[in-house]
Scaffold this motif. Structure first.
Motif, mmCIF file in Angstrom:
data_model
loop_
_atom_site.group_PDB
_atom_site.id
_atom_site.type_symbol
_atom_site.label_atom_id
_atom_site.label_comp_id
_atom_site.label_asym_id
_atom_site.label_seq_id
_atom_site.Cartn_x
_atom_site.Cartn_y
_atom_site.Cartn_z
ATOM 1 N N ARG A 107 0.842 -1.191 0.000
ATOM 2 C CA ARG A 107 0.000 0.000 0.000
ATOM 3 C C ARG A 107 0.879 1.243 0.000
ATOM 4 O O ARG A 107 1.927 1.284 0.639
ATOM 5 C CB ARG A 107 -0.936 0.004 1.212
ATOM 6 N N SER A 108 0.447 2.250 -0.730
ATOM 7 C CA SER A 108 1.222 3.482 -0.843
ATOM 8 C C SER A 108 1.004 4.364 0.379
ATOM 9 O O SER A 108 -0.135 4.571 0.814
ATOM 10 C CB SER A 108 0.814 4.230 -2.112
ATOM 11 N N PHE A 109 2.105 4.875 0.921
ATOM 12 C CA PHE A 109 2.024 5.780 2.071
ATOM 13 C C PHE A 109 2.463 7.171 1.609
ATOM 14 O O PHE A 109 3.526 7.320 0.999
ATOM 15 C CB PHE A 109 2.926 5.299 3.204
ATOM 16 N N PRO A 110 1.680 8.203 1.886
ATOM 17 C CA PRO A 110 2.012 9.546 1.381
ATOM 18 C C PRO A 110 3.213 10.148 2.101
ATOM 19 O O PRO A 110 3.532 9.773 3.234
ATOM 20 C CB PRO A 110 0.736 10.344 1.660
ATOM 21 N N ALA A 111 3.844 11.082 1.427
ATOM 22 C CA ALA A 111 4.950 11.839 2.025
ATOM 23 C C ALA A 111 4.455 13.247 2.347
ATOM 24 O O ALA A 111 3.718 13.847 1.561
ATOM 25 C CB ALA A 111 6.131 11.901 1.070
ATOM 26 N N PRO A 112 4.851 13.799 3.488
ATOM 27 C CA PRO A 112 4.359 15.137 3.853
ATOM 28 C C PRO A 112 4.972 16.246 3.023
ATOM 29 O O PRO A 112 4.415 17.338 2.921
ATOM 30 C CB PRO A 112 4.768 15.260 5.328
ATOM 31 N N PHE A 113 6.129 15.993 2.402
ATOM 32 C CA PHE A 113 6.802 16.998 1.589
ATOM 33 C C PHE A 113 7.183 16.386 0.246
ATOM 34 O O PHE A 113 7.043 15.187 0.028
ATOM 35 C CB PHE A 113 8.035 17.543 2.316
#
Length: 292
Positions: free
Chosen positions: A118-124
């Motif tokens: 599953r893809s985990f988002p990056a904050p930047f």
């Protein structure tokens, strides 16, 4: 020159990730005198909790906060419900139990969250920079990783060096009987140590997951590299954990870039063996009392 710059930057960012995990190991060691090999799957669980919150439509930072709270709760529950009832007279018993927890938590995560990636988002941002004619493989998310680890390091140094709570936690870890005689509630200190270590581990899990794919085993390799970083710097030193992580990151990045990716794990083993032979207490170990 371009290759060297890329290797160094990748080494620093990866090293900071190893350092984040090493800091969790150092914290649990300083506060309980236990090496927690279940730290990685515990962090993996909290990362999945954060991902669930984010997928529900909330921001990354709300998921981050929920993950930290979940880590605190999970660490406290593990100590209260499991570790506390193991005979700690032999230090190997809790360590063996954490290895068992490693397997159990993996199995539970696979049942609850599934084994798919599953893809985990990056904050930047994940785009590198271009300075003049040189492409610099330094992303906004990499800068965030470095800053986050330094903030955790500063917090741990402040906790153990400048607060009565940190001193009390260390006293409880070194001598429970004497601490009880002095009025310290040792049980609460041990629970707090596990809770804080799990929260720091949650930070490591989130940093590793940012901008990549997660699955129940996504942190397994970090267990090895993070443990070697902690041993390299000294299990009793937060600063040593960060320095050890950076040395591991840059060293393994150089091996990967100049020799081959297949030899990275072997290089980590060589580093561990050399450290154990030449300086078994780590580079930043405090001087031990002399015994006659």
């Amino acid at each position: 020159m371009q290759q060297l710059l890329t290797i160094v930057i990748n080494g620093i960012t990866n090293g900071m990730i190893y350092a984040a995990f090493a800091l969790a190991l150092v914290l649990i060691w300083r506060s309980t005198r236990i090496v927690n090999f279940a730290q990685a799957p515990m962090a993996m669980i909290t990362t999945y909790v954060a991902l669930t919150v984010i997928d529900a439509g909330y921001s990354y930072w709300i998921g981050f906060g929920v993950a930290l709270l979940s880590g605190l709760l999970l660490g406290a529950l593990v100590e209260r419900l499991i570790i506390r009832y193991v005979d700690s007279a032999s230090h190997i018993n809790p360590v063996i139990l954490t290895l068992g927890l490693f397997i159990v938590i993996h199995a539970v995560a696979a049942l609850v969250f599934g084994n798919q990636f599953r893809s985990f988002p990056a904050p930047f941002g994940l785009d590198g920079q271009r300075i003049g004619s040189v492409d610099v493989a330094l992303t906004g998310n990499d800068v965030y990783t470095v800053v986050a680890v330094l903030v955790v390091l500063a917090a741990l140094v402040a906790l153990f060096r400048f607060t009565d709570l940190g001193l009390t936690m260390r006293a409880s870890a070194f001598s429970q009987e004497v601490s009880r005689l002095l009025g310290v509630r040792v049980g609460r200190m041990l629970t707090l140590g596990w809770a804080l270590a799990a929260a720091v581990g949650s930070v490591a899990g989130l940093l590793i997951a940012g901008g990549s794919l997660v699955h129940p085993g996504y942190m397994d390799s970090v267990v090895v590299f993070g443990f070697v970083a902690a041993v390299l710097g000294g299990l009793d030193s937060p600063v040593g954990a960060v320095v050890g992580g950076l040395l591991m990151g840059v060293g393994l990045s150089a091996v990967s870039g100049y020799v081959g990716q297949d030899l990275v794990s072997f290089a980590a083993l060589v580093i561990l063996i050399v450290v154990l032979l030449l300086r078994p207490n780590g580079l930043f170990a405090a001087a031990s009392a002399r015994r006659v």
